[in-house]
Design a protein around this motif. Structure first.
Motif, PDB file in Angstrom:
ATOM      1  N   TYR A  11       0.881 -20.705  10.682  1.00  0.00           N
ATOM      2  CA  TYR A  11      -0.041 -19.628  11.045  1.00  0.00           C
ATOM      3  C   TYR A  11       0.617 -18.633  11.998  1.00  0.00           C
ATOM      4  O   TYR A  11       0.318 -17.435  11.951  1.00  0.00           O
ATOM      5  N   ALA A  12       1.521 -19.108  12.838  1.00  0.00           N
ATOM      6  CA  ALA A  12       2.280 -18.168  13.672  1.00  0.00           C
ATOM      7  C   ALA A  12       3.172 -17.290  12.803  1.00  0.00           C
ATOM      8  O   ALA A  12       3.288 -16.078  13.023  1.00  0.00           O
ATOM      9  N   LYS A  13       3.780 -17.880  11.784  1.00  0.00           N
ATOM     10  CA  LYS A  13       4.604 -17.095  10.858  1.00  0.00           C
ATOM     11  C   LYS A  13       3.737 -16.112  10.078  1.00  0.00           C
ATOM     12  O   LYS A  13       4.153 -14.977   9.802  1.00  0.00           O
ATOM     13  N   LEU A  14       2.514 -16.521   9.724  1.00  0.00           N
ATOM     14  CA  LEU A  14       1.595 -15.618   9.046  1.00  0.00           C
ATOM     15  C   LEU A  14       1.355 -14.371   9.879  1.00  0.00           C
ATOM     16  O   LEU A  14       1.371 -13.245   9.355  1.00  0.00           O
ATOM     17  N   LEU A  15       1.151 -14.544  11.173  1.00  0.00           N
ATOM     18  CA  LEU A  15       0.927 -13.383  12.041  1.00  0.00           C
ATOM     19  C   LEU A  15       2.131 -12.441  12.010  1.00  0.00           C
ATOM     20  O   LEU A  15       1.968 -11.216  11.978  1.00  0.00           O
ATOM     21  N   SER A  16       3.331 -12.983  12.009  1.00  0.00           N
ATOM     22  CA  SER A  16       4.509 -12.116  11.959  1.00  0.00           C
ATOM     23  C   SER A  16       4.633 -11.439  10.607  1.00  0.00           C
ATOM     24  O   SER A  16       5.078 -10.291  10.506  1.00  0.00           O
ATOM     25  N   ASN A  17       4.217 -12.129   9.538  1.00  0.00           N
ATOM     26  CA  ASN A  17       4.310 -11.561   8.193  1.00  0.00           C
ATOM     27  C   ASN A  17       3.284 -10.466   7.918  1.00  0.00           C
ATOM     28  O   ASN A  17       3.359  -9.784   6.887  1.00  0.00           O
ATOM     29  N   LEU A  18       2.314 -10.270   8.813  1.00  0.00           N
ATOM     30  CA  LEU A  18       1.351  -9.188   8.619  1.00  0.00           C
ATOM     31  C   LEU A  18       2.037  -7.831   8.654  1.00  0.00           C
ATOM     32  O   LEU A  18       1.514  -6.852   8.119  1.00  0.00           O
ATOM     33  N   ALA A  19       3.219  -7.771   9.265  1.00  0.00           N
ATOM     34  CA  ALA A  19       3.984  -6.520   9.314  1.00  0.00           C
ATOM     35  C   ALA A  19       4.709  -6.233   8.007  1.00  0.00           C
ATOM     36  O   ALA A  19       5.217  -5.114   7.820  1.00  0.00           O
ATOM     37  N   ASN A  20       4.770  -7.209   7.095  1.00  0.00           N
ATOM     38  CA  ASN A  20       5.501  -6.998   5.843  1.00  0.00           C
ATOM     39  C   ASN A  20       5.019  -5.764   5.096  1.00  0.00           C
ATOM     40  O   ASN A  20       5.804  -4.976   4.568  1.00  0.00           O
ATOM     41  N   ALA A  21       3.696  -5.603   5.039  1.00  0.00           N
ATOM     42  CA  ALA A  21       3.139  -4.478   4.290  1.00  0.00           C
ATOM     43  C   ALA A  21       3.467  -3.151   4.952  1.00  0.00           C
ATOM     44  O   ALA A  21       3.643  -2.132   4.268  1.00  0.00           O
ATOM     45  N   VAL A  22       3.539  -3.119   6.283  1.00  0.00           N
ATOM     46  CA  VAL A  22       3.903  -1.882   6.974  1.00  0.00           C
ATOM     47  C   VAL A  22       5.294  -1.444   6.550  1.00  0.00           C
ATOM     48  O   VAL A  22       5.527  -0.280   6.189  1.00  0.00           O
ATOM     49  N   GLU A  23       6.256  -2.370   6.585  1.00  0.00           N
ATOM     50  CA  GLU A  23       7.618  -2.030   6.176  1.00  0.00           C
ATOM     51  C   GLU A  23       7.679  -1.689   4.686  1.00  0.00           C
ATOM     52  O   GLU A  23       8.403  -0.778   4.273  1.00  0.00           O
ATOM     53  N   ALA A  24       6.924  -2.417   3.882  1.00  0.00           N
ATOM     54  CA  ALA A  24       6.968  -2.181   2.437  1.00  0.00           C
ATOM     55  C   ALA A  24       6.545  -0.762   2.078  1.00  0.00           C
ATOM     56  O   ALA A  24       7.151  -0.124   1.224  1.00  0.00           O
TER      57      ALA A  24
END
Length: 338
Positions: free
Chosen positions: A193-206
């Motif tokens: 779940y901590a990794k999930l929080l960091s992955n929320l930025a994936n869409a911003v970069e995409a």
């Protein structure tokens, strides 16, 4: 043990290549142009020590392998949106001595988010979760880049939904001989779940490109704060930034790789390859789902989920939306209405 890497892309290719380099038996599973490139030219793995080519068995499904071995380990490294198709193919595969893969073999879900392992547990008896911290890039068929040094990645392992066992420890020992750190933990969900929080930025970069400017970093902070509020409301615990830093330390430093393309995150890579799909429903969409279940508004994550899916569906170029436009849309959603 023989490792069957179902989805030999960035994560799967890096794990499979490193395991092969450490002397383990590895089978790669891929489709289309990537399958053809791996079959004809081998897996080209670009890492800080140089470029290595691994001539490994390559299949597009279990039928090409025949009966699976009792010592096989299935590593599910496809994007979450491709999980059901992979399980449909591999679950019924026969295993020597009787039974099927779903009944007898360990399945490691080396994926972003938390949904893949939940889906897997409906089909497979022995499911293991993996919290993947592995900077890797796959945009060219047959080639995977992993720039981390001295470790290629850190892969927390655990029985899903919780616990540890001897199989997890044996797999971890193999990974640790292949330039990974692989802690076996009973509370894997905290890391995921901590990794999930960091992955929320994936869409911003995409959709807008590298998250480097103060404006981009500020937006990401808002998106993650929204995600953290949802997890807190749901009573879901996750490791703190301080705990993550203490474990990772300086074990993974990204070094420049010769002739390797600039690497973005996994969502950016999906858009760059023009796959037509993206994992936003299981990253930002996980926060959207939990927010709706627990009565917490999630406008920023809903926006990013919608934009990422539109970019993938329409095959728009990665990073083609101006950051200013995304920030404007986000501000409008959060502006109080009269």
């Amino acid at each position: 043990m023989r490792y069957i890497i179902i989805g030999a892309g960035a994560v799967g290719g890096a794990v499979g290549g490193r395991l092969a380099g450490a002397g383990h038996e590895v089978v790669l599973v891929a489709r289309g142009a990537h399958h053809a490139a791996l079959r004809d030219g081998g897996l080209r793995l670009r890492v800080p020590e140089g470029e290595f080519t691994y001539r490994l068995p390559v299949v597009d499904g279990p039928a090409q392998l025949g009966t699976l071995r009792a010592d096989d380990v299935l590593v599910l490294a496809v994007k979450t949106q491709d999980t059901r198709g992979a399980l449909d193919a591999w679950g019924p595969a026969p295993v020597e001595g009787g039974g099927t893969a779903a009944e007898r073999l360990p399945l490691l879900c080396a994926q972003n988010g938390v949904e893949g392992q939940r889906v897997a547990l409906r089909r497979f008896r022995h499911v293991y979760g993996v919290c993947v911290w592995l900077p890797a890039t796959f945009v060219e068929p047959g080639t995977v880049s992993a720039a981390g040094s001295p470790l290629t990645g850190i892969l927390h392992l655990g029985v899903y939904p919780h616990g540890t066992d001897e199989t997890a420890r044996r797999i971890a020992a193999d990974l640790e001989k292949a330039r990974f750190e692989a802690p076996v933990v009973p509370d894997l969900a905290r890391w995921q779940y901590a990794k999930l929080l960091s992955n929320l930025a994936n869409a911003v970069e995409a959709v807008t490109g590298p998250v480097e400017s103060e404006e981009a970093l500020a937006l990401v902070q808002r998106v993650r704060a929204e995600g953290a509020a949802v997890l807190d409301a749901a009573g879901i615990t996750y490791t703190s930034v301080e705990e993550q830093r203490a474990v990772r330390g300086d074990k993974i430093t990204l070094l420049p790789l010769e002739n390797a393309p600039r690497g973005g995150n996994s969502s950016w890579q999906s858009l760059t390859r023009g796959t037509g799909t993206i994992e936003a429903d299981y990253l930002n969409g996980e926060i959207t789902l939990l927010g709706r279940l627990h009565g917490v508004p999630t406008p920023l994550n809903e926006l990013l989920q919608r934009l990422a899916n539109t970019f993938a569906r329409e095959r728009r170029a990665a990073g083609s939306m101006p950051l200013e436009e995304l920030v404007r849309l986000a501000d409008e959603l959060e502006r109080p209405t009269r």
